[in-house]
Structures are given as C-alpha cells and as structure tokens.
Design an enzyme around this catalytic site. Structure first.
Site, PDB file in Angstrom:
ATOM      1  N   PRO A   1     -58.554  -2.337  16.751  1.00 28.74           N
ATOM      2  CA  PRO A   1     -57.976  -2.397  15.410  1.00 28.74           C
ATOM      3  C   PRO A   1     -56.471  -2.671  15.382  1.00 28.74           C
ATOM      4  O   PRO A   1     -55.723  -2.171  16.216  1.00 28.74           O
ATOM      5  CB  PRO A   1     -58.269  -1.005  14.833  1.00 28.74           C
ATOM      6  CG  PRO A   1     -58.539  -0.143  16.009  1.00 28.74           C
ATOM      7  CD  PRO A   1     -59.162  -1.036  17.040  1.00 28.74           C
ATOM      8  N   ASN A   2     -56.102  -3.468  14.406  1.00 27.80           N
ATOM      9  CA  ASN A   2     -54.712  -3.815  14.086  1.00 27.80           C
ATOM     10  C   ASN A   2     -54.074  -4.801  15.061  1.00 27.80           C
ATOM     11  O   ASN A   2     -52.954  -5.244  14.827  1.00 27.80           O
ATOM     12  CB  ASN A   2     -53.834  -2.546  13.964  1.00 27.80           C
ATOM     13  CG  ASN A   2     -54.346  -1.630  12.869  1.00 27.80           C
ATOM     14  OD1 ASN A   2     -54.488  -2.043  11.722  1.00 27.80           O
ATOM     15  ND2 ASN A   2     -54.654  -0.389  13.219  1.00 27.80           N
TER      16      ASN A   2
ATOM     17  N   ARG B   1     -46.839  -6.692  12.952  1.00 24.30           N
ATOM     18  CA  ARG B   1     -46.957  -5.254  13.171  1.00 24.30           C
ATOM     19  C   ARG B   1     -45.864  -4.730  14.114  1.00 24.30           C
ATOM     20  O   ARG B   1     -45.781  -5.164  15.260  1.00 24.30           O
ATOM     21  CB  ARG B   1     -48.329  -5.024  13.800  1.00 24.30           C
ATOM     22  CG  ARG B   1     -48.601  -3.657  14.227  1.00 24.30           C
ATOM     23  CD  ARG B   1     -49.842  -3.596  15.104  1.00 24.30           C
ATOM     24  NE  ARG B   1     -50.188  -2.212  15.307  1.00 24.30           N
ATOM     25  CZ  ARG B   1     -50.987  -1.769  16.240  1.00 24.30           C
ATOM     26  NH1 ARG B   1     -51.562  -2.627  17.052  1.00 24.30           N
ATOM     27  NH2 ARG B   1     -51.237  -0.499  16.353  1.00 24.30           N
TER      28      ARG B   1
ATOM     29  N   TYR C   1     -44.377  -4.145  19.604  1.00 27.57           N
ATOM     30  CA  TYR C   1     -45.412  -5.096  20.049  1.00 27.57           C
ATOM     31  C   TYR C   1     -44.913  -6.534  20.178  1.00 27.57           C
ATOM     32  O   TYR C   1     -45.674  -7.390  20.635  1.00 27.57           O
ATOM     33  CB  TYR C   1     -46.605  -5.037  19.085  1.00 27.57           C
ATOM     34  CG  TYR C   1     -47.273  -3.672  19.054  1.00 27.57           C
ATOM     35  CD1 TYR C   1     -47.928  -3.181  20.177  1.00 27.57           C
ATOM     36  CD2 TYR C   1     -47.226  -2.867  17.913  1.00 27.57           C
ATOM     37  CE1 TYR C   1     -48.529  -1.932  20.165  1.00 27.57           C
ATOM     38  CE2 TYR C   1     -47.822  -1.615  17.881  1.00 27.57           C
ATOM     39  CZ  TYR C   1     -48.471  -1.156  19.018  1.00 27.57           C
ATOM     40  OH  TYR C   1     -49.063   0.092  19.007  1.00 27.57           O
TER      41      TYR C   1
ATOM     42  N   ASN D   1     -58.600  -3.736  25.274  1.00 25.18           N
ATOM     43  CA  ASN D   1     -57.520  -3.022  24.579  1.00 25.18           C
ATOM     44  C   ASN D   1     -58.162  -2.413  23.344  1.00 25.18           C
ATOM     45  O   ASN D   1     -58.297  -3.073  22.314  1.00 25.18           O
ATOM     46  CB  ASN D   1     -56.377  -3.960  24.205  1.00 25.18           C
ATOM     47  CG  ASN D   1     -55.200  -3.184  23.596  1.00 25.18           C
ATOM     48  OD1 ASN D   1     -55.322  -1.997  23.275  1.00 25.18           O
ATOM     49  ND2 ASN D   1     -54.078  -3.858  23.437  1.00 25.18           N
TER      50      ASN D   1
ATOM     51  N   ALA E   1     -56.056   1.888  18.851  1.00 25.25           N
ATOM     52  CA  ALA E   1     -56.071   3.312  18.480  1.00 25.25           C
ATOM     53  C   ALA E   1     -57.361   4.013  18.896  1.00 25.25           C
ATOM     54  O   ALA E   1     -57.350   5.227  19.157  1.00 25.25           O
ATOM     55  CB  ALA E   1     -55.857   3.456  16.977  1.00 25.25           C
TER      56      ALA E   1
ATOM     57  N   GLU F   1     -58.769  -1.478  31.448  1.00 28.05           N
ATOM     58  CA  GLU F   1     -58.052  -1.077  30.233  1.00 28.05           C
ATOM     59  C   GLU F   1     -56.690  -1.764  30.196  1.00 28.05           C
ATOM     60  O   GLU F   1     -55.996  -1.800  31.217  1.00 28.05           O
ATOM     61  CB  GLU F   1     -57.867   0.447  30.269  1.00 28.05           C
ATOM     62  CG  GLU F   1     -57.052   1.011  29.124  1.00 28.05           C
ATOM     63  CD  GLU F   1     -56.862   2.525  29.232  1.00 28.05           C
ATOM     64  OE1 GLU F   1     -57.113   3.098  30.330  1.00 28.05           O
ATOM     65  OE2 GLU F   1     -56.476   3.132  28.222  1.00 28.05           O
TER      66      GLU F   1
ATOM     67  N   HIS G   1     -53.007  -2.311  27.652  1.00 26.13           N
ATOM     68  CA  HIS G   1     -52.187  -2.014  26.465  1.00 26.13           C
ATOM     69  C   HIS G   1     -50.912  -2.837  26.537  1.00 26.13           C
ATOM     70  O   HIS G   1     -50.326  -2.985  27.624  1.00 26.13           O
ATOM     71  CB  HIS G   1     -51.814  -0.530  26.404  1.00 26.13           C
ATOM     72  CG  HIS G   1     -53.003   0.362  26.321  1.00 26.13           C
ATOM     73  ND1 HIS G   1     -53.715   0.533  25.156  1.00 26.13           N
ATOM     74  CD2 HIS G   1     -53.627   1.104  27.260  1.00 26.13           C
ATOM     75  CE1 HIS G   1     -54.727   1.347  25.393  1.00 26.13           C
ATOM     76  NE2 HIS G   1     -54.710   1.703  26.661  1.00 26.13           N
TER      77      HIS G   1
ATOM     78  N   SER H   1     -48.073  -1.944  24.886  1.00 25.50           N
ATOM     79  CA  SER H   1     -47.044  -0.917  25.078  1.00 25.50           C
ATOM     80  C   SER H   1     -47.513   0.035  26.179  1.00 25.50           C
ATOM     81  O   SER H   1     -48.599  -0.141  26.743  1.00 25.50           O
ATOM     82  CB  SER H   1     -46.822  -0.154  23.770  1.00 25.50           C
ATOM     83  OG  SER H   1     -47.985   0.605  23.438  1.00 25.50           O
TER      84      SER H   1
ATOM     85  N   ARG I   1     -45.129   7.142  24.606  1.00 21.51           N
ATOM     86  CA  ARG I   1     -45.019   7.208  23.139  1.00 21.51           C
ATOM     87  C   ARG I   1     -45.437   8.599  22.633  1.00 21.51           C
ATOM     88  O   ARG I   1     -45.298   9.574  23.366  1.00 21.51           O
ATOM     89  CB  ARG I   1     -45.830   6.052  22.528  1.00 21.51           C
ATOM     90  CG  ARG I   1     -45.295   4.675  22.977  1.00 21.51           C
ATOM     91  CD  ARG I   1     -46.109   3.529  22.430  1.00 21.51           C
ATOM     92  NE  ARG I   1     -46.099   3.526  20.969  1.00 21.51           N
ATOM     93  CZ  ARG I   1     -46.926   2.778  20.220  1.00 21.51           C
ATOM     94  NH1 ARG I   1     -47.808   1.981  20.824  1.00 21.51           N
ATOM     95  NH2 ARG I   1     -46.853   2.824  18.912  1.00 21.51           N
TER      96      ARG I   1
HETATM   97  C1  DQA Z   1     -52.008  -0.213  21.972  1.00 22.41           C
HETATM   98  C2  DQA Z   1     -51.468   1.220  22.052  1.00 22.41           C
HETATM   99  C3  DQA Z   1     -52.235   2.141  21.124  1.00 22.41           C
HETATM  100  O1  DQA Z   1     -51.713   3.465  21.191  1.00 22.41           O
HETATM  101  C4  DQA Z   1     -52.103   1.657  19.692  1.00 22.41           C
HETATM  102  O2  DQA Z   1     -52.875   2.463  18.827  1.00 22.41           O
HETATM  103  C5  DQA Z   1     -52.433   0.215  19.522  1.00 22.41           C
HETATM  104  C6  DQA Z   1     -52.019  -0.735  20.554  1.00 22.41           C
HETATM  105  C7  DQA Z   1     -51.183  -1.195  22.818  1.00 22.41           C
HETATM  106  O3  DQA Z   1     -51.684  -2.276  23.108  1.00 22.41           O
HETATM  107  O4  DQA Z   1     -50.026  -0.899  23.161  1.00 22.41           O
HETATM  108  O5  DQA Z   1     -52.974  -0.192  18.508  1.00 22.41           O
HETATM  109  O6  DQA Z   1     -53.346  -0.213  22.495  1.00 22.41           O
END
Ligand code: DQA
Length: 144
Positions: free
Chosen positions: A9-10, A17, A22, A73, A76, A97, A99, A101, A106
């Site tokens: 998501p997102n 965003r 990011y 990825n 959340a 996995e 990410h 960030s 964080r």
């Molecule tokens: C994320 C890190 C997650 O904590 C966050 O909710 C995201 C992006 C990243 O790619 O850094 O949506 O997965």
C-alpha cells in the site's frame, strides 16, 4: 529466472508521498528500474502493486510453481500482516524483503517485521537500490 516483485500500500504514491523519506522518483520509474535491473541480471521481473492485503496474499499464493523468487515490499503490511507471513510460509517460494527506507531507524512501530520472520534476506534503506540488491541476490543464487 522469473521474479515476482510485489509492492504494498501507498507505494503507488511514490514521487508525491513524503519525498524526504522516499525520494521524488515515481512508482512508474520504480517499475522500469526493477525491470531493467532484472534484465541486466539475466532475469525477468513481473512487477505489481496493491493497496489491498488480500490481493497481496493471493498473488503470493499464485506464485507457487510460477516464479523462482518473490521480492516483496509489503510496505505498512510488513508491520501488521500475519496473513502475508502465513502466505509466504505456505507457498515455499523463496522470498526477499525490501524497503526503500530503513524501518529500523524510524518509528518504533516499524521495527517489527512479520515479513522478516519468513524472508530469506532483507535489503533496506537504499531507495531503488534496495530492489537492485534483492534482484542481484536472487539472480546470483540461480533458479530454485
Ligand atoms: C516501506 C517502509 C514501511 O514502514 C512503510 O509503511 C512503507 C514503505 C519502505 O519501503 O521504506 O510504506 O516499506
């Protein structure tokens, strides 16, 4: 080597965003980057994004017998989804996995990763390069 790259998501909002976290590159640019990096590593990548937990679960299930590896990825859902953890464990497809960030640097609620409990490796904190690290990791080890 066929890789399924799943984004949660997102991530479709990349470029808009929280650019301080990011970056300013868009989701379309991420998709192109992943495809090109996979091709350079001698692999092919199918890249998908969903804002829906169940859709991600279904795609993980469907990867069985179709893909050599999943690069995930879960965004959340990384920090909340037992369903995604169970799906990874159910299908037995090697899962990496990623990410953009580094969630461990964080907020405390991002420090727990259900995905990590089943993932073969985690690449994080390097923006788009986290995906490149994951692609090279799976391509370097060959098909399973
Ligand atoms: C994320 C890190 C997650 O904590 C966050 O909710 C995201 C992006 C990243 O790619 O850094 O949506 O997965």
């Amino acid at each position: 080597m066929k890789i399924l790259v799943l984004n949660g998501p997102n991530l479709n909002m990349l470029g808009v965003r929280e650019p301080a976290i990011y970056g300013r590159r868009t989701y379309a640019e991420l998709e192109a980057f992943v495809r090109e990096t996979a091709a350079a590593a001698g692999a092919s990548a199918e890249v998908r994004q969903s804002n829906h937990e169940g859709e991600l679960v279904t795609w993980i299930q469907q990867a069985r017998g179709e893909y050599d590896a999943i690069i995930l990825n879960a965004a959340a859902y990384t920090h909340t989804s037992v369903a995604i953890l169970d799906a990874i464990k159910a299908v037995g497809v090697r899962t990496i996995e990623v990410h953009l960030s580094d969630p461990s640097e964080r907020e405390p609620f991002r420090h727990l990763s259900y995905v990590s409990m089943a993932a073969e490796a985690t690449f994080k904190g390097r923006g788009f390069e986290s995906y490149a690290d994951a692609i090279r990791h799976v391509a370097g080890k060959g098909a399973c």
